[in-house]
Scaffold this motif. Structure first.
Motif, PDB file in Angstrom:
ATOM      1  N   VAL A 179       0.840  -1.204   0.000  1.00 42.47           N
ATOM      2  CA  VAL A 179       0.000   0.000   0.000  1.00 42.47           C
ATOM      3  C   VAL A 179       0.871   1.248   0.000  1.00 42.47           C
ATOM      4  O   VAL A 179       0.594   2.235  -0.686  1.00 42.47           O
ATOM      5  CB  VAL A 179      -0.958  -0.005   1.203  1.00 42.47           C
ATOM      6  CG1 VAL A 179      -1.677   1.333   1.345  1.00 42.47           C
ATOM      7  CG2 VAL A 179      -1.964  -1.140   1.076  1.00 42.47           C
ATOM      8  N   LYS A 180       1.964   1.199   0.754  1.00 38.61           N
ATOM      9  CA  LYS A 180       2.902   2.328   0.786  1.00 38.61           C
ATOM     10  C   LYS A 180       3.510   2.554  -0.598  1.00 38.61           C
ATOM     11  O   LYS A 180       3.627   3.702  -1.067  1.00 38.61           O
ATOM     12  CB  LYS A 180       3.996   2.056   1.816  1.00 38.61           C
ATOM     13  CG  LYS A 180       4.965   3.207   2.008  1.00 38.61           C
ATOM     14  CD  LYS A 180       5.982   2.886   3.099  1.00 38.61           C
ATOM     15  CE  LYS A 180       6.984   4.026   3.270  1.00 38.61           C
ATOM     16  NZ  LYS A 180       7.999   3.714   4.320  1.00 38.61           N
ATOM     17  N   SER A 181       3.911   1.476  -1.269  1.00 36.54           N
ATOM     18  CA  SER A 181       4.454   1.594  -2.621  1.00 36.54           C
ATOM     19  C   SER A 181       3.414   2.156  -3.581  1.00 36.54           C
ATOM     20  O   SER A 181       3.717   2.986  -4.455  1.00 36.54           O
ATOM     21  CB  SER A 181       4.932   0.228  -3.131  1.00 36.54           C
ATOM     22  OG  SER A 181       6.029  -0.241  -2.373  1.00 36.54           O
ATOM     23  N   TYR A 182       2.179   1.698  -3.429  1.00 32.63           N
ATOM     24  CA  TYR A 182       1.068   2.160  -4.266  1.00 32.63           C
ATOM     25  C   TYR A 182       0.893   3.673  -4.141  1.00 32.63           C
ATOM     26  O   TYR A 182       0.805   4.399  -5.138  1.00 32.63           O
ATOM     27  CB  TYR A 182      -0.203   1.421  -3.851  1.00 32.63           C
ATOM     28  CG  TYR A 182      -1.444   1.755  -4.631  1.00 32.63           C
ATOM     29  CD1 TYR A 182      -1.828   0.988  -5.722  1.00 32.63           C
ATOM     30  CD2 TYR A 182      -2.273   2.820  -4.280  1.00 32.63           C
ATOM     31  CE1 TYR A 182      -2.981   1.261  -6.434  1.00 32.63           C
ATOM     32  CE2 TYR A 182      -3.422   3.110  -4.981  1.00 32.63           C
ATOM     33  CZ  TYR A 182      -3.775   2.324  -6.062  1.00 32.63           C
ATOM     34  OH  TYR A 182      -4.923   2.618  -6.767  1.00 32.63           O
ATOM     35  N   HIS A 183       0.881   4.166  -2.918  1.00 32.80           N
ATOM     36  CA  HIS A 183       0.658   5.601  -2.708  1.00 32.80           C
ATOM     37  C   HIS A 183       1.877   6.423  -3.131  1.00 32.80           C
ATOM     38  O   HIS A 183       1.725   7.574  -3.560  1.00 32.80           O
ATOM     39  CB  HIS A 183       0.283   5.866  -1.263  1.00 32.80           C
ATOM     40  CG  HIS A 183      -1.126   5.447  -0.937  1.00 32.80           C
ATOM     41  ND1 HIS A 183      -2.218   6.063  -1.485  1.00 32.80           N
ATOM     42  CD2 HIS A 183      -1.610   4.454  -0.139  1.00 32.80           C
ATOM     43  CE1 HIS A 183      -3.325   5.493  -1.045  1.00 32.80           C
ATOM     44  NE2 HIS A 183      -2.986   4.513  -0.233  1.00 32.80           N
ATOM     45  N   ALA A 184       3.067   5.830  -3.046  1.00 28.84           N
ATOM     46  CA  ALA A 184       4.251   6.528  -3.549  1.00 28.84           C
ATOM     47  C   ALA A 184       4.152   6.713  -5.063  1.00 28.84           C
ATOM     48  O   ALA A 184       4.502   7.776  -5.600  1.00 28.84           O
ATOM     49  CB  ALA A 184       5.519   5.756  -3.187  1.00 28.84           C
ATOM     50  N   MET A 185       3.659   5.691  -5.755  1.00 29.65           N
ATOM     51  CA  MET A 185       3.486   5.810  -7.198  1.00 29.65           C
ATOM     52  C   MET A 185       2.355   6.773  -7.537  1.00 29.65           C
ATOM     53  O   MET A 185       2.440   7.550  -8.501  1.00 29.65           O
ATOM     54  CB  MET A 185       3.229   4.437  -7.808  1.00 29.65           C
ATOM     55  CG  MET A 185       4.462   3.573  -7.896  1.00 29.65           C
ATOM     56  SD  MET A 185       5.723   4.259  -9.015  1.00 29.65           S
ATOM     57  CE  MET A 185       5.060   3.765 -10.596  1.00 29.65           C
ATOM     58  N   LYS A 186       1.288   6.748  -6.764  1.00 29.39           N
ATOM     59  CA  LYS A 186       0.182   7.691  -6.997  1.00 29.39           C
ATOM     60  C   LYS A 186       0.689   9.129  -6.883  1.00 29.39           C
ATOM     61  O   LYS A 186       0.344   9.996  -7.698  1.00 29.39           O
ATOM     62  CB  LYS A 186      -0.938   7.428  -5.990  1.00 29.39           C
ATOM     63  CG  LYS A 186      -2.196   8.254  -6.206  1.00 29.39           C
ATOM     64  CD  LYS A 186      -3.322   7.728  -5.310  1.00 29.39           C
ATOM     65  CE  LYS A 186      -4.598   8.539  -5.510  1.00 29.39           C
ATOM     66  NZ  LYS A 186      -4.543   9.845  -4.856  1.00 29.39           N
TER      67      LYS A 186
END
Length: 590
Positions: A179-186
């Motif tokens: 989820v952290k990686s997802y939001h970093a990409m967002k």
């Protein structure tokens, strides 16, 4: 600095006959692309410069987020796709890449396919290269060509068979880390589109064939968009049509008590919602139960909606079927006992209920409470049908298409709708692919776990056209600063005059030194042609140098997005140009 006479910008006065939307027309008229065949385009020098600007900004933002660039093959062994989770669904839009020989092998399964995305390639690669938690997390990306077998390519680069895309893939040890990686990409996406000067909205989206637990699309609002964005500005809620929900059904809604015994009544020739709404029956659509029949992985299932609602078919993906499609009348009658027009889901009326994979009802039918539906007997319907007592519902869910004006699920205020062009998509995949390919790592206790994945895409070529669609006028393109093929155009009206060319090159040098890409229009053409071409190709800042102006001791400065023209004294020109470039760069975050 480039000289127009030595560059290649083949502008056109007329739009191509097959161009339906403004951005497609301008792509061709401004000399950015040329069509090779349906959905296949050559990027001309001006278009290539813009693509390179977009890819560089994309690369910078992804690198800053910690992603690592690589390059993967476009030709994929088909067994990788067959091993993965989406071969049956994805193969319909894929190109096979077999021998171009005499065609004797055409009937066989493909040995190779062209990649639309690379989950089936990156996952086995990471499985082979990474085995320990110490080497995670990792996020790999590439900016490369992709292929999609569009049945009806249209709108230029919007729906092409070959396109340029950034695709990235993250691998984490835990769901929280994913989820952290997802939001970093967002966040990286948001910076990317902001630097481009494109207004892109992140909206909740359906995961579709990609799978995973949740996803967001990045949509550029445009009237010719390929999807609807359902939103409320006050609350910040935004979702695409396939994912949008509303608060139409109150959370505390109590189920209605039965209004009476179920009654059958004759409805000869009535096979539509509208026919039942008409006299003599006069049953409003919002008091009717609509029963739809689908085939999911070879078994029929029912979907029950209000008669006034439309099915959002993509939402059926939440039911877990690998493939589903509408059932034919010949498939429906043996199971329900009637043909379409007299169908229902009332207990005891189904001819062969054991054949069904389930009966799935939209939450909104609870607003009916007691209503009318088909009797599963041709020419007959049932009234006083109670949702709880009478319908054989396996599971309730959200299957209807949201309409503007319905209450926002966050604030209760009316929802709005506008069209948008999808330019990016991010998915939290979970372990869907790592499980299929055995992509595991060992933790500090030597225990094995599946890697948790995310995938991310930006349509680079599509983004170029979306920017044009969002930023143009009747005269041509209006490029934002950072993605313009050139940022400053020095238009020389009298290139045969040495002093005019000297001033033009001096101004071009000042603009370049301040950080702009410069094009000098040194063609021997009439001023009207030069100005029309300048507006058409849309370079942000135009400087005009002419013999008449030089006699007056001035040059002209005009921003493409503005109507005003400023006359600048020659003595101040270089400094004023440098200041204008510096200001534009600062505003654009260059």
């Amino acid at each position: 600095m480039k000289l127009w006479s030595q560059f290649f910008i083949p502008t056109l006065k007329e739009s191509p006959s097959d161009a339906e939307i403004a951005s497609h027309k301008l792509l061709v008229r401004a000399g950015l692309v040329r069509k090779l065949g349906g959905g296949l385009y050559t990027y001309m020098p001006l278009g290539l410069r813009t693509i390179q600007k977009i890819t560089q900004i994309c690369r910078e933002e992804l690198d800053a987020s910690g992603a690592i660039e690589l390059w993967m093959p476009h030709v994929h062994p088909v067994e990788l796709w067959q091993q993965g989770p989406r071969w049956n669904a994805a193969r319909e839009i894929m190109f096979r890449a077999d021998s171009a020989g005499d065609g004797k092998r055409a009937g066989r399964e493909p040995e190779f396919v062209l990649g639309p995305t690379h989950e089936e390639v990156i996952t086995p690669l990471v499985k082979a290269e990474i085995t320990s938690y110490r080497d995670l997390p990792k996020n790999f990306y590439q900016i490369a060509t992709k292929f999609r077998n569009e049945i009806r390519p249209r709108y230029g680069l919007m729906r092409a068979r070959e396109f340029i895309m950034m695709d990235a893939y993250s691998f984490d040890t835990t769901d929280d880390a994913a989820v952290k990686s997802y939001h970093a990409m967002k966040a990286a996406y948001e910076r990317f589109f902001r630097r481009l000067g494109a207004h892109a909205i992140a909206v909740e989206a359906d995961t579709g064939v990609m799978g995973g637990s949740f996803s967001h699309e990045f949509m550029v609002p445009a009237e010719v968009g390929d999807d609807d964005v359902i939103y409320n500005e006050a609350s910040g809620y935004a979702a695409n049509r396939e994912k949008a929900t509303s608060a139409l059904v109150p959370a505390d809604l109590a189920d209605a008590a039965p209004a009476g015994a179920v009654e059958e009544f004759a409805t000869p020739g009535v096979v539509t919602i509208a026919a039942l709404e008409a006299a003599p029956y006069s049953v409003p659509g919002d008091r009717q139960f609509k029963t739809l029949v689908f085939i999911g992985d070879g078994k029929p299932f029912l979907v029950v909606l209000r008669g006034c609602d439309e099915l959002e078919e993509a939402k059926l993906g939440a039911l877990g079927f690998t493939l589903f499609r509408p059932a034919t009348p010949e498939e429906i009658e043996p199971v329900l006992g009637a043909r379409p027009g007299s169908l229902g889901a009332v207990k005891g009326t189904l001819r062969n209920p054991s054949a069904l994979a389930g009966v799935f009802a939209d939450h909104a039918i609870r607003l009916i409470g007691n209503g009318t539906t088909g009797a599963n007997r041709d020419g007959f319907h049932l009234r006083n049908v109670n949702v709880v007592r009478d319908l054989a519902v396996t599971k309730f869910g959200d299957f209807r298409r949201v309409r503007p004006g319905e209450p926002d699920p966050k604030s209760g205020q009316p929802l709005q709708v506008r069209r948008g062009i999808e330019v990016g998509h991010i998915f939290k995949l979970g372990t869907k692919y790592s499980e299929k390919f055995g992509a595991v790592f060992t933790d500090d206790q030597k225990q094995s776990h599946l890697m948790v994945m995310g995938c991310y895409g930006i349509g680079v070529s599509r983004t170029m056209q979306a920017v044009i669609e969002q930023s143009h006028d009747a005269d041509g393109i209006i490029w934002p600063w950072n993605c313009a093929p050139f940022q400053v155009l020095v238009c020389v009206l009298d290139p045969q005059l040495p002093e005019a060319m000297d001033v033009a090159k001096s101004l071009a040098a000042a603009a370049e030194q301040a950080g702009a890409d410069v094009l000098v229009d040194d063609r021997v053409e009439r001023p009207g042609i030069k100005f029309k071409d300048a507006d058409l190709i849309g370079i942000p800042l135009r400087l005009t140098v002419g013999g008449k102006g030089l006699k007056e001791g001035v040059i002209e400065l005009k921003w493409r997005a503005q109507k005003d023209v400023a006359k600048i004294p020659l003595a101040e020109a270089a400094a004023r140009v440098a200041a204008a470039v510096a200001e534009a760069r600062a505003k654009a975050g260059a």
